[in-house]
Design a protein around this motif. Structure first.
Motif, short mmCIF file in Angstrom:
data_model
loop_
_atom_site.label_atom_id
_atom_site.label_comp_id
_atom_site.label_asym_id
_atom_site.label_seq_id
_atom_site.Cartn_x
_atom_site.Cartn_y
_atom_site.Cartn_z
N PHE A 254 34.03 45.96 39.06
CA PHE A 254 34.90 45.14 39.89
C PHE A 254 35.78 46.05 40.74
O PHE A 254 36.37 47.00 40.23
CB PHE A 254 35.76 44.22 39.02
CG PHE A 254 34.94 43.30 38.16
CD1 PHE A 254 34.56 42.06 38.61
CD2 PHE A 254 34.52 43.71 36.90
CE1 PHE A 254 33.78 41.22 37.82
CE2 PHE A 254 33.74 42.89 36.10
CZ PHE A 254 33.37 41.64 36.57
N TYR A 255 35.86 45.74 42.03
CA TYR A 255 36.65 46.53 42.98
C TYR A 255 37.60 45.60 43.71
O TYR A 255 37.23 44.50 44.13
CB TYR A 255 35.73 47.23 43.99
CG TYR A 255 34.77 48.20 43.36
CD1 TYR A 255 35.10 49.54 43.24
CD2 TYR A 255 33.55 47.77 42.86
CE1 TYR A 255 34.22 50.44 42.65
CE2 TYR A 255 32.67 48.66 42.26
CZ TYR A 255 33.00 49.99 42.16
OH TYR A 255 32.14 50.87 41.57
N LEU A 256 38.83 46.04 43.88
CA LEU A 256 39.87 45.25 44.53
C LEU A 256 40.30 45.88 45.85
O LEU A 256 40.45 47.09 45.93
CB LEU A 256 41.09 45.15 43.61
CG LEU A 256 40.84 44.61 42.20
CD1 LEU A 256 42.12 44.66 41.37
CD2 LEU A 256 40.29 43.21 42.26
N LEU A 257 40.47 45.03 46.85
CA LEU A 257 40.96 45.51 48.14
C LEU A 257 41.82 44.41 48.76
O LEU A 257 41.33 43.32 49.05
CB LEU A 257 39.79 45.85 49.07
CG LEU A 257 40.14 46.55 50.38
CD1 LEU A 257 40.82 47.90 50.13
CD2 LEU A 257 38.90 46.75 51.24
N PRO A 258 43.12 44.69 48.94
CA PRO A 258 43.98 43.69 49.60
C PRO A 258 43.45 43.37 50.99
O PRO A 258 42.97 44.25 51.72
CB PRO A 258 45.34 44.38 49.66
CG PRO A 258 45.31 45.38 48.54
CD PRO A 258 43.88 45.86 48.51
N GLY B 99 49.78 31.92 42.79
CA GLY B 99 49.60 31.47 44.16
C GLY B 99 48.91 32.49 45.05
O GLY B 99 48.98 32.39 46.28
N ILE B 100 48.20 33.45 44.47
CA ILE B 100 47.47 34.47 45.23
C ILE B 100 46.08 33.95 45.56
O ILE B 100 45.32 33.56 44.66
CB ILE B 100 47.39 35.78 44.44
CG1 ILE B 100 48.78 36.35 44.19
CG2 ILE B 100 46.49 36.80 45.15
CD1 ILE B 100 48.83 37.49 43.20
N ASP C 267 44.36 36.61 50.16
CA ASP C 267 45.32 37.71 50.03
C ASP C 267 44.64 38.98 49.54
O ASP C 267 45.13 40.08 49.80
CB ASP C 267 46.42 37.33 49.03
CG ASP C 267 47.22 36.14 49.49
OD1 ASP C 267 47.70 36.15 50.63
OD2 ASP C 267 47.36 35.18 48.70
N ILE C 268 43.55 38.83 48.81
CA ILE C 268 42.85 39.98 48.23
C ILE C 268 41.38 39.64 48.04
O ILE C 268 41.01 38.48 47.87
CB ILE C 268 43.50 40.39 46.88
CG1 ILE C 268 43.00 41.76 46.43
CG2 ILE C 268 43.32 39.31 45.82
CD1 ILE C 268 43.84 42.39 45.32
N ARG D 269 46.25 43.56 37.85
CA ARG D 269 46.14 44.46 39.00
C ARG D 269 46.13 43.68 40.32
O ARG D 269 46.70 44.15 41.32
CB ARG D 269 44.91 45.34 38.87
CG ARG D 269 44.88 46.49 39.82
CD ARG D 269 46.05 47.44 39.58
NE ARG D 269 46.07 48.50 40.58
CZ ARG D 269 47.18 48.95 41.17
NH1 ARG D 269 48.35 48.47 40.84
NH2 ARG D 269 47.11 49.90 42.07
N ILE D 270 45.51 42.51 40.34
CA ILE D 270 45.54 41.68 41.54
C ILE D 270 46.98 41.34 41.90
O ILE D 270 47.40 41.46 43.05
CB ILE D 270 44.69 40.40 41.33
CG1 ILE D 270 43.20 40.75 41.41
CG2 ILE D 270 45.04 39.32 42.36
CD1 ILE D 270 42.27 39.63 40.98
#
Length: 196
Positions: free
Chosen positions: A150-154, A77-78, A125-126, A189-190
């Motif tokens: 790939f880069y993740l940022l909330p 559900g993200i 959310d992210i 990680r997400i």
């Protein structure tokens, strides 16, 4: 008269394109190949980046919804927003492109409710920032995941650091805390970043 949302089914590509007399002119694969083969083009590369992330999340069996308030919904559900950029373009270039991304808050449209939100905000959310990092034209292949980072940022962090900012370069996102992540670990990680 009211027209409810059409329930879109995932197609195989073998569906025929028919003439007015019912004769087969081509098939859907022919259309897809004609319309979407230029995966270096910004629009197609963006859709491909969404698909790559959808595969990592295990939600690629769904049909893509254009213009929804976020790009993907994970099994947990993200809400995930996918942005892409790359150094190489399909047109003549004097130099490699800089890596920029649109991050502006929006009045999100919900496909299930067919309504816009009342407040301008970042709807996910992210964020997953997908960088097609390859710089050699002779070997460029956006279908090769090794050519991507790939880069993740909330979104919470992005809101705190960027405010109402509309665009950001990769260097700025890194200063905000964007985290490089291996493709094979994207889903895990997400979940970790959003649930912490």
């Amino acid at each position: 008269m009211k027209y409810p949302a059409i329930d879109t089914k995932k197609l195989s590509g073998t569906e025929p394109i028919l003439s007015e007399k019912g004769q087969v002119v081509s098939d859907l694969n022919g259309f897809w190949s004609w319309a979407y083969s230029n995966v270096i083009d910004n629009a197609e590369r963006g859709a491909l980046a969404e698909y790559l992330v959808a595969c990592a999340l295990g939600v690629n069996e769904n049909v893509r919804v254009n213009w929804d308030k976020y790009d993907l919904l994970s099994p947990e559900g993200i809400a995930v927003e996918v942005k892409s950029s790359g150094y190489l373009q399909s047109w003549d270039q004097e130099k490699l492109s800089s890596l920029g991304f649109g991050i502006q808050p929006t009045y999100g449209w919900g496909s299930s409710s067919n309504t816009y939100s009342n407040e301008r905000a970042r709807q996910s959310d992210i964020y997953v920032f997908c960088v097609h990092k390859h710089t050699e034209q002779d070997t460029v292949n956006p279908l090769d995941i090794s050519q991507w980072d790939f880069y993740l940022l909330p979104t919470k962090t992005l809101n705190e650091k960027a405010g109402i900012q509309k665009t950001a370069q990769l260097s700025s996102l890194l200063k905000m805390g964007a985290e490089k992540c291996e493709y094979s670990r994207l889903h895990q990680r997400i979940v970790e970043l959003v649930k912490r």
